[in-house]
Design an enzyme around this catalytic site. Structure first.
Site, PDB file in Angstrom:
ATOM      1  N   ARG A  26       0.875  -1.373  -0.120  1.00 41.18           N
ATOM      2  CA  ARG A  26       0.137   0.082   0.007  1.00 41.18           C
ATOM      3  C   ARG A  26       0.772   1.206  -0.017  1.00 41.18           C
ATOM      4  O   ARG A  26       1.848   1.286   0.835  1.00 41.18           O
ATOM      5  CB  ARG A  26      -0.917   0.081   1.275  1.00 41.18           C
TER       6      ARG A  26
ATOM      7  N   HIS B 194       0.525   0.667 -10.080  1.00 43.31           N
ATOM      8  CA  HIS B 194      -0.489  -0.035  -9.171  1.00 43.31           C
ATOM      9  C   HIS B 194      -0.946  -1.465 -10.221  1.00 43.31           C
ATOM     10  O   HIS B 194      -1.986  -1.558 -10.011  1.00 43.31           O
ATOM     11  CB  HIS B 194      -1.460   0.714  -8.715  1.00 43.31           C
TER      12      HIS B 194
END
Length: 319
Positions: free
Chosen positions: A234, A282
């Protein structure tokens, strides 16, 4: 025979992929895809299930009788902070396809840094022909922070390539073939680590954990000359200003980043222009939408046949 509850789909994914995956998915129940204009004002009362990823702000006020919420991804931090999230079981996405993709990315990044790809790439651009001294995988220790399903799969594949691999998690996990550490063993874990891999969920305990104070505790005597940081967990767990500073002053040799504090990564970020940093958008383990819907269908079938749901989120832990 009782009617089966419809299922709400509220996913901010590529809508062509969602539409393709919905063909043949959930054949025995009505599907309410909130991306369709015709569904935006539909009455959602009495519906038991919702599959969400960055859903509309009014979803839970419209669907007040949900019995289960399914996250569209492995991470659930974005779901836990949604306004009006009902106090019902929250299920995260666990699937072999997602695990495999993440392991592929982690292994690729470790090999790129082991084989000094960024240095060779810089030489190529300058037309320099010079062979570098090359350590073997067995000379490096990869430390994985976040030793759950994803971390253990990546560890097994890295070990098969010859890397020494150790694992860290807040509560120690005993995994055959690997040395593991818990919260109290963090310093010992870091001191052994040449390549640090972040696969942590985002919780209050992990926010900003990857910072200068942590980087300075990594092994400084490894064959690469300085440690490397790799993060696919994250973005909120890393301090990007510290990553930039640590690479510039030699605390870190380099980094591979798939997640960022702000996404998309702002154009003005210095990370874009750093030749010792690998950036991916991502994309390390993008959810396979068809696999997601198979996972959801399987969990609903379990629940409706009297079996317990799997992969439930512990809200107090944040994952």
């Amino acid at each position: 025979m009782a009617m089966k509850s419809p299922i709400i789909i509220d996913l901010k994914f590529d809508q062509e992929q969602v539409a393709a995956a919905l063909k043949g998915a959930f054949p025995d129940r009505d599907v309410v895809n909130l991306s369709h204009p015709g569904s935006r004002k539909r009455d959602l009362s009495g519906i038991d299930y919702a599959v969400v990823w960055k859903p509309g702000a009014d979803l839970f006020s419209r669907a007040k009788e949900l019995k289960v919420v399914f996250s569209g991804g492995a991470g659930v931090d974005h779901v836990l902070t949604l306004p009006g999230l009902p106090d019902v079981p929250l299920v995260r996405f666990v699937d072999d396809t997602l695990t495999t993709r993440m392991s592929e990315w982690v292994v690729l990044q470790c090999l790129l840094h082991l084989r000094q790809h960024q240095t060779y790439e810089a030489q190529r651009q300058k037309r320099v022909w010079r062979e570098l001294v090359q350590p073997e995988a067995k000379e490096l220790t990869v430390g994985i922070m976040g030793f759950g399903v994803l971390g253990q799969d990546a560890a097994a594949k890295l070990k098969a390539l010859g890397f020494n691999v150790i694992g860290w998690s807040r509560s120690r996990k005993r995994v055959d073939g690997f040395e593991t550490f818990d919260a109290d063993g963090l310093n010992a874990f870091l001191a052994k680590t040449d390549i640090l891999v972040g696969l942590l969920p985002l919780t209050p305990d992990t926010k900003g954990i990857f910072n200068t104070g942590l980087f300075t505790r990594l092994n400084r005597n490894g064959p690469l000359g300085a440690p490397v940081f790799i993060n696919a967990g994250r973005g909120g767990s890393q301090v990007e200003a510290d990553i930039v500073a640590s690479i510039n002053d030699g605390t870190l040799r380099g980094a591979s980043l798939d997640v960022f504090e702000t996404e998309p990564l702002p154009l003005e970020s210095p990370l874009w222009s750093m030749d010792k940093v690998v950036i991916t958008p991502h994309a390390a383990a993008a959810s396979d939408v068809a696999a997601l819907f198979r996972h959801v269908a399987g969990q609903i079938e379990r629940l409706e046949s009297g079996k317990p749901l799997e992969h439930l989120v512990d809200r107090s832990a944040g994952y």
